[in-house]
Design a protein around this motif. Structure first.
Motif, PDB file in Angstrom:
ATOM      1  N   ILE A 139     -12.188 -30.917 109.673  1.00  0.00           N
ATOM      2  CA  ILE A 139     -12.592 -30.245 109.944  1.00  0.00           C
ATOM      3  C   ILE A 139     -12.998 -30.969 111.764  1.00  0.00           C
ATOM      4  CG2 ILE A 139     -12.925 -27.958 108.784  1.00  0.00           C
ATOM      5  CD1 ILE A 139     -15.618 -28.053 109.153  1.00  0.00           C
ATOM      6  N   LYS A 174      -8.175 -23.830 109.893  1.00  0.00           N
ATOM      7  CA  LYS A 174      -7.561 -24.198 111.445  1.00  0.00           C
ATOM      8  C   LYS A 174      -6.924 -25.667 111.122  1.00  0.00           C
ATOM      9  CE  LYS A 174      -8.463 -21.288 114.515  1.00  0.00           C
ATOM     10  NZ  LYS A 174      -9.348 -20.639 116.087  1.00  0.00           N
ATOM     11  N   ASP A 175      -6.410 -26.294 112.303  1.00  0.00           N
ATOM     12  CA  ASP A 175      -5.476 -27.342 112.879  1.00  0.00           C
ATOM     13  C   ASP A 175      -6.708 -27.724 113.254  1.00  0.00           C
ATOM     14  OD1 ASP A 175      -4.225 -29.819 112.922  1.00  0.00           O
ATOM     15  OD2 ASP A 175      -3.036 -28.178 114.262  1.00  0.00           O
ATOM     16  N   ASN A 176      -6.733 -28.693 113.646  1.00  0.00           N
ATOM     17  CA  ASN A 176      -8.279 -29.408 114.127  1.00  0.00           C
ATOM     18  C   ASN A 176      -7.316 -30.854 115.654  1.00  0.00           C
ATOM     19  OD1 ASN A 176      -7.556 -31.981 112.814  1.00  0.00           O
ATOM     20  ND2 ASN A 176      -9.596 -32.099 112.684  1.00  0.00           N
ATOM     21  N   SER A 177      -6.314 -30.439 115.572  1.00  0.00           N
ATOM     22  CA  SER A 177      -6.312 -31.631 116.317  1.00  0.00           C
ATOM     23  C   SER A 177      -6.183 -31.125 117.664  1.00  0.00           C
ATOM     24  CB  SER A 177      -4.595 -32.229 115.734  1.00  0.00           C
ATOM     25  OG  SER A 177      -4.108 -31.220 115.845  1.00  0.00           O
ATOM     26  N   TYR A 178      -5.989 -31.230 118.650  1.00  0.00           N
ATOM     27  CA  TYR A 178      -5.904 -30.691 119.852  1.00  0.00           C
ATOM     28  C   TYR A 178      -4.584 -31.341 121.129  1.00  0.00           C
ATOM     29  CZ  TYR A 178      -7.152 -29.218 124.819  1.00  0.00           C
ATOM     30  OH  TYR A 178      -7.606 -28.624 126.077  1.00  0.00           O
ATOM     31  N   VAL A 203     -14.073 -21.548 115.755  1.00  0.00           N
ATOM     32  CA  VAL A 203     -13.869 -19.599 115.227  1.00  0.00           C
ATOM     33  C   VAL A 203     -13.533 -19.220 115.732  1.00  0.00           C
ATOM     34  CG1 VAL A 203     -14.830 -18.767 113.608  1.00  0.00           C
ATOM     35  CG2 VAL A 203     -14.281 -21.197 113.421  1.00  0.00           C
ATOM     36  N   ILE A 245     -18.753 -19.385 109.004  1.00  0.00           N
ATOM     37  CA  ILE A 245     -17.576 -20.266 109.737  1.00  0.00           C
ATOM     38  C   ILE A 245     -17.228 -21.939 109.553  1.00  0.00           C
ATOM     39  CG2 ILE A 245     -17.911 -22.070 112.153  1.00  0.00           C
ATOM     40  CD1 ILE A 245     -18.561 -18.908 112.546  1.00  0.00           C
ATOM     41  N   PHE A 246     -17.785 -22.345 108.357  1.00  0.00           N
ATOM     42  CA  PHE A 246     -17.410 -23.802 107.868  1.00  0.00           C
ATOM     43  C   PHE A 246     -16.209 -23.088 107.733  1.00  0.00           C
ATOM     44  CE2 PHE A 246     -21.444 -26.802 107.744  1.00  0.00           C
ATOM     45  CZ  PHE A 246     -20.925 -26.556 108.253  1.00  0.00           C
ATOM     46  N   TYR A 247     -16.306 -22.281 105.772  1.00  0.00           N
ATOM     47  CA  TYR A 247     -14.791 -21.863 105.655  1.00  0.00           C
ATOM     48  C   TYR A 247     -13.910 -21.230 106.331  1.00  0.00           C
ATOM     49  CZ  TYR A 247     -11.885 -19.241 102.229  1.00  0.00           C
ATOM     50  OH  TYR A 247     -10.884 -18.792 100.930  1.00  0.00           O
ATOM     51  N   ILE A 248     -14.048 -20.364 107.445  1.00  0.00           N
ATOM     52  CA  ILE A 248     -12.523 -20.012 107.696  1.00  0.00           C
ATOM     53  C   ILE A 248     -12.419 -21.598 109.291  1.00  0.00           C
ATOM     54  CG2 ILE A 248     -12.100 -19.126 110.081  1.00  0.00           C
ATOM     55  CD1 ILE A 248     -14.405 -16.929 109.199  1.00  0.00           C
ATOM     56  N   SER A 249     -13.020 -22.479 109.478  1.00  0.00           N
ATOM     57  CA  SER A 249     -12.516 -23.504 109.657  1.00  0.00           C
ATOM     58  C   SER A 249     -11.695 -24.386 108.945  1.00  0.00           C
ATOM     59  CB  SER A 249     -13.611 -24.448 110.873  1.00  0.00           C
ATOM     60  OG  SER A 249     -14.462 -25.141 109.567  1.00  0.00           O
ATOM     61  N   LEU A 250     -11.751 -24.737 108.083  1.00  0.00           N
ATOM     62  CA  LEU A 250     -11.498 -25.138 107.144  1.00  0.00           C
ATOM     63  C   LEU A 250      -9.607 -24.765 107.285  1.00  0.00           C
ATOM     64  CD1 LEU A 250     -12.949 -24.728 103.625  1.00  0.00           C
ATOM     65  CD2 LEU A 250     -12.384 -27.482 105.101  1.00  0.00           C
ATOM     66  N   ILE A 283     -23.348 -19.998 108.452  1.00  0.00           N
ATOM     67  CA  ILE A 283     -23.014 -21.364 109.021  1.00  0.00           C
ATOM     68  C   ILE A 283     -21.445 -21.660 107.462  1.00  0.00           C
ATOM     69  CG2 ILE A 283     -23.455 -23.521 108.824  1.00  0.00           C
ATOM     70  CD1 ILE A 283     -26.412 -22.611 110.146  1.00  0.00           C
ATOM     71  N   ILE A 284     -21.611 -21.143 106.264  1.00  0.00           N
ATOM     72  CA  ILE A 284     -20.851 -21.058 105.733  1.00  0.00           C
ATOM     73  C   ILE A 284     -20.049 -20.641 105.105  1.00  0.00           C
ATOM     74  CG2 ILE A 284     -20.914 -21.273 103.091  1.00  0.00           C
ATOM     75  CD1 ILE A 284     -23.384 -21.976 102.648  1.00  0.00           C
ATOM     76  N   LEU A 292     -17.570 -27.473  99.936  1.00  0.00           N
ATOM     77  CA  LEU A 292     -18.577 -25.910 100.239  1.00  0.00           C
ATOM     78  C   LEU A 292     -19.009 -25.335  99.373  1.00  0.00           C
ATOM     79  CD1 LEU A 292     -18.835 -24.831 103.679  1.00  0.00           C
ATOM     80  CD2 LEU A 292     -16.595 -23.886 103.176  1.00  0.00           C
ATOM     81  N   ASN A 305     -13.197 -34.126 114.797  1.00  0.00           N
ATOM     82  CA  ASN A 305     -11.669 -34.298 114.860  1.00  0.00           C
ATOM     83  C   ASN A 305     -12.748 -36.106 115.535  1.00  0.00           C
ATOM     84  OD1 ASN A 305     -10.197 -35.531 116.750  1.00  0.00           O
ATOM     85  ND2 ASN A 305      -9.049 -33.815 116.814  1.00  0.00           N
TER      86      ASN A 305
END
Lengths: 173, 627, 122
Positions: free
Chosen positions: B297, A26-30, B375, A19-24, A16-17, B315, B299
């Motif tokens: 992270i 990433k761009d979260n807008s769609y 991800v 995944i959190f780290y990677i998603s930091l 889980i951590i 984190l 939306n």
């Protein structure tokens, strides 16, 4: 057994951590820019100048088609217009303009002022047809190849980089 | 000047926390049975300083000292004083200061209110709590310092987002923080208890009231947030299963489970490790929620200006917390060998925990799943209200039945000799349900079940109340909370079922009619206020059947600094229903989009939650009396 | 007595259901579609230009006799899975739908096991 449970729990948390780290990063807008590679449906859409309808199937005759959604009331459309005028010069690309929720008079003035880059001019007064193209705000542009497969999507006004990209895709660079 | 003062106070707080940790450690090693006096004194000083630090920031907001970046970015001289002050904690940096206040005050209060517990347990709690305080202090100092100065000093600030200028939103964060930051104290206590092997019933006693306090404030915080969303966002809903809302709901489930299982630990000295796990996950979920919200992270409607470097800090902090407590827990874990009979109050408490964990995990999975798909497969998905309603609602029905029966079971061993009684209750619930449906039409199978089960709980709790008053041996706190929860579900169910929602595109002067209603857009008014301009619609709503007429005035507002467009709903509330009206302009046309909603029993939803909390606080007072 | 009651339930259900069905169905679809240009609002809640147009298109699709599922597939095809609030059950979303129920059943089993084991020891 106990050891197994312990390590499973630990691994889940590590996962889980991670995944959190990677998603930091990433761009979260769609936006829908990634929705490429699909074939465009056959859509009937009205011509700008008369009552006739044009079917998107007819774009098969062109090697490449760029469908551009615009309106006279949309500021960014004005900004991207010079790029469309430049694209007009390319030989293997046909520009299709879809006038979006606009008044005919205003749209005409717009093209008279800034020039008409479109080989085919269509209109979508209610905005309903544009839903079929997956449009949610203008300006947006869709680049099709000969098989009517969407190869690029541009959300927002076209910029110089997009211009280069389009030329590259159609092999004129 | 204020910038320097604030920074000095922050640094001295770091030193004080370190001193407390050092002295506590010395005190643990010493053979004396009492805690050094100086530890109390330093703790008191620490609490005073942290309040001082906070007031320094408030002062900077009040005098609009734009030499502070934080004030410059979030305030404006033209703002009303009240919102200048509430703006202090309306932003990321300021709200972290509020975090530290709660961490510090709770640590001090826990220290002085637990005299009758072992010295080492109290000291370890203090140490862990101060480590948490240090963690957040470093975060503030190195990443999110509200006292950073700016030069040259700007003449005017950037202003606060107008939808945040609302009394409900001024008190929403402090309430919520009292809830989930407050849960830090039993996180620390749980770790201290593991370290010192303090696993007696009295451990439950020491944290009981803290759990109730944080639960109460968490519930209030969620309530105020919902009310704000209802009034301000203009969609007519009050709960959207938005990731940020979910982040506040997750610790709430854990607290509620904890609240119930603590009873078992206290009465029967059972479930010690489970209680510890719940203590640990409550605060862990709070920090996780903070991570999700502040790192950006997710939306969501609630946008804190996000920044990945914050994400990385929180984190790392979270990882240390999780793996530290996990390591300790797995090392200390041993099996319990005590009896639980299948038919006993203990079982029902376990069932409560079972359902709470189900809700918690469902909401957690729903909230995190989009992050995972993004991800792992690069595909962005949305998980919204229809998902949660589909998964959670059917389970709520079963839960309510257990909730009604549970309190009747006795500790250790129970026998139900009153099945006939429950059948009678169920029958009554069915009758009431069908009369509701018969008179008002419209329903689905699921909503029927929800209404029946909540009525069952209400009736059962009600007869409990009557019964216990007669026997003068009653648990008023529990009964009030349970009955309020029943009412909450009932009112939400009815509200959901009998809401009317219509929207029209109208020109000025036009009349539209539907069902028994007639709605007319009479005229529009343009007004200029201190910091915004407003287009005010004048709408008449006529109920043809009841022959009553109402005028509602929704607004479209254009705020100056920063320039924003907001839609203000017009709401007419009474005891039976709310009329809810919003108006928006349709671009490039003379039409206005008018959305009319009738929301029955709206106010009772708020009242039910308030009563639920009241039950919780009543229990605290009762506990205080016993002590 | 019991039969009468069930009959009553039936009558009430079906008379009320059929009348309300169509507008409820529509609203349900609007609530399940996300407004792409808004912050976390559904098409039903939003009054943006985009939401208005999507409402019109969904109305047309219903008129054409498209089912709810077909409408979702249509929208997802045009705008991606992002637009649907209730993820469809497929390989990617399997865990999303499966995990909650797994927790529910797993939790029940743990409690059952706890209680049973304790009983055996007596």
């Amino acid at each position: 057994m106990q050891k197994l449970i312990k390590s499973i729990i630990t691994i889940i948390f590590i996962f889980i951590i991670m995944i959190f780290y990677i998603s930091l990063g990433k761009d979260n807008s769609y936006d829908t820019v990634n929705l490429v590679g699909k074939k465009l449906d056959s859509i009937e859409i009205q011509s700008f100048n008369n009552e006739k309808f044009v079917n998107t199937k007819s774009f098969k005759d062109n090697s490449f088609t760029l469908i551009n959604f615009w309106a006279s009331w949309c500021g960014p459309c004005r900004a991207e217009h010079p790029i469309l005028m430049n694209l007009k010069e390319s030989k293997s690309l046909i520009l299709v303009g879809v006038n979006f929720k606009d008044k005919k008079k205003n749209a005409k003035n717009f093209l008279e002022d800034l020039g008409n880059p479109y080989g085919i001019l269509l209109k979508d007064e209610s905005g309903k047809k544009s839903i079929n193209f997956g449009i949610y705000g203008i300006p947006e542009s869709i680049l099709l190849n000969k098989e009517l497969v969407i190869i690029e999507k541009f959300v927002g006004p076209l910029v110089e980089e997009d211009y280069e990209k389009i030329l590259e895709e159609i092999g004129e660079k | 000047m204020l910038s320097n003062l604030g920074n000095i106070l922050l640094f001295s707080k770091v030193l004080l926390s370190l001193t407390i940790i050092y002295f506590s450690y010395q005190c643990i090693k010493s053979s004396r049975e009492i805690i050094f006096k100086k530890i109390y004194q330093i703790s008191l000083l620490q609490s005073t300083l942290v309040l001082g630090c906070f007031f320094t920031l408030i002062a900077a907001y009040v005098v609009s000292d734009f030499s502070l970046i934080n004030v410059y970015q979030n305030s404006h001289t033209a703002k009303p004083l009240f919102y200048k002050i509430s703006g202090t904690w309306g932003n990321h940096e300021g709200s972290l200061l509020l975090w530290i206040i709660i961490l510090t005050l709770f640590s001090f209060l826990f220290l002085i209110y637990n005299n009758n517990h072992p010295k080492n347990y109290r000291l370890y709690t203090l140490i862990i709590q101060n480590i948490l305080i240090l963690g957040f202090l470093f975060f503030i100092l190195f990443n999110s310092n509200p006292f950073l100065s700016l030069s040259p000093i700007p003449k005017e600030g950037l202003g606060l987002n107008p939808i945040l200028q609302d009394p409900a939103l001024a008190i929403h964060p402090p309430l919520l923080y009292l809830g989930f930051v407050g849960s830090s104290i039993y996180f620390s206590a749980a770790i201290a208890s593991l370290i010192t092997n303090y696993s007696e019933k009295s451990f439950a006693f020491s944290i009981k009231n803290w759990v109730l306090i944080s639960w109460g404030f968490q519930t209030l915080g969620i309530l105020v947030g919902s009310i704000w969303a209802y009034y301000e966002l203009g969609w007519g809903g009050f709960w959207f299963w938005d990731p940020v809302e979910n982040a506040s709901l997750l610790p709430w489930f854990a607290m509620t489970a904890l609240l119930h299982s603590l009873l078992v630990l206290e009465k029967r000295n059972l479930l010690y490790f489970w209680v510890i796990v719940l203590c640990l996950i409550t605060f862990t979920l709070s920090v996780t929620g903070t991570f999700l919200v502040r790192s950006g992270i997710l939306n969501s409607v609630h946008t804190f200006a996000s920044d990945p470097s914050r994400g990385i800090y929180i984190l790392s902090f979270l990882s240390v917390m999780i793996f530290g407590s996990l390591f300790l827990l797995l090392n200390k874990y041993r099996k319990e060998n005590k009896l639980i009979y299948s038919n006993s109050k203990e079982t029902f408490v376990l069932i409560n925990n079972w359902f709470m964990m189900f809700y918690l995990l469902t909401v957690l999975v729903g909230t995190l799943y989009p992050i995972f798909t993004d991800v792992l497969t690069n595909n962005k998905i949305s998980v919204g209200p229809p998902f949660y309603n589909t998964v959670i609602l059917p389970v709520v029905v079963i839960f309510l039945f257990f909730m009604a029966i549970g309190p009747k079971a006795k500790w250790v061993k129970n026998r139900f000799d009153n099945l006939g009684y429950f059948a009678l209750l169920l029958f009554l619930a069915l009758v009431v349900n069908f009369s509701i449906i018969y008179f008002f039409k419209s329903s689905t199978i699921l909503s029927n079940l929800v209404i029946i089960s909540s009525l069952f709980l209400i009736l059962s709790s009600f007869f409990d109340l009557v019964n216990s008053i007669l026997k003068s041996r009653f648990d008023l706190a529990r009964t009030i909370s349970h009955i309020s929860f029943g009412f909450l579900v009932l009112f939400i169910g009815l509200n959901h079922n009998f809401s009317i929602e219509k929207d029209f595109n109208m020109k000025v002067g036009e009349v539209k009619s539907f069902d028994n209603y007639e709605i007319q857009l009479q005229n529009l008014e343009l007004k200029t206020y201190n910091n915004y301009k407003a287009i005010i619609g004048n709408l008449k709503i006529k109920n043809i059947l009841l022959k009553e007429e109402r005028t509602l005035n929704p607004e479209i507002r254009i705020y100056d600094n920063p320039e924003t467009l907001t839609y203000e709903a017009a709401i007419k509330t009474n005891l039976i229903k709310d009329y809810y009206l919003t108006m928006s302009n349709i671009d490039r046309s003379e039409f206005y989009n008018i959305k009319f909603q009738k929301k029955p029993l709206m106010i009772w939803i708020w009242i039910s939650v308030a009563m639920l909390v009241f039950g919780g606080f009543l229990r605290i007072f009762k506990n205080a009396k016993i002590n | 007595m019991k039969n009468n009651l069930f009959f009553l339930i039936f009558v009430i259900f079906f008379t009320s259901l059929s009348a309300q069905e169509k507008s409820m169905e529509k609203n349900k679809i609007f609530k399940n579609l996300r407004c792409l240009v808004c912050q976390g609002q559904s098409i039903s809640d939003s009054n943006s230009d985009f939401a208005q147009t999507v409402k019109l298109v969904v109305n047309d699709l219903i008129e054409e006799g498209k089912t709810e599922e077909e409408i979702y597939s249509f929208m997802a095809e045009k705008y991606g899975d992002w637009i649907i609030y209730k993820p469809q059950l497929n390989r990617q979303n399997f865990m999303l739908w499966f995990l909650p129920y797994a927790f529910l059943i797993g939790g029940g089993l743990i409690i059952f096991y706890l209680i049973r084991k304790k009983r055996e020891k007596t």
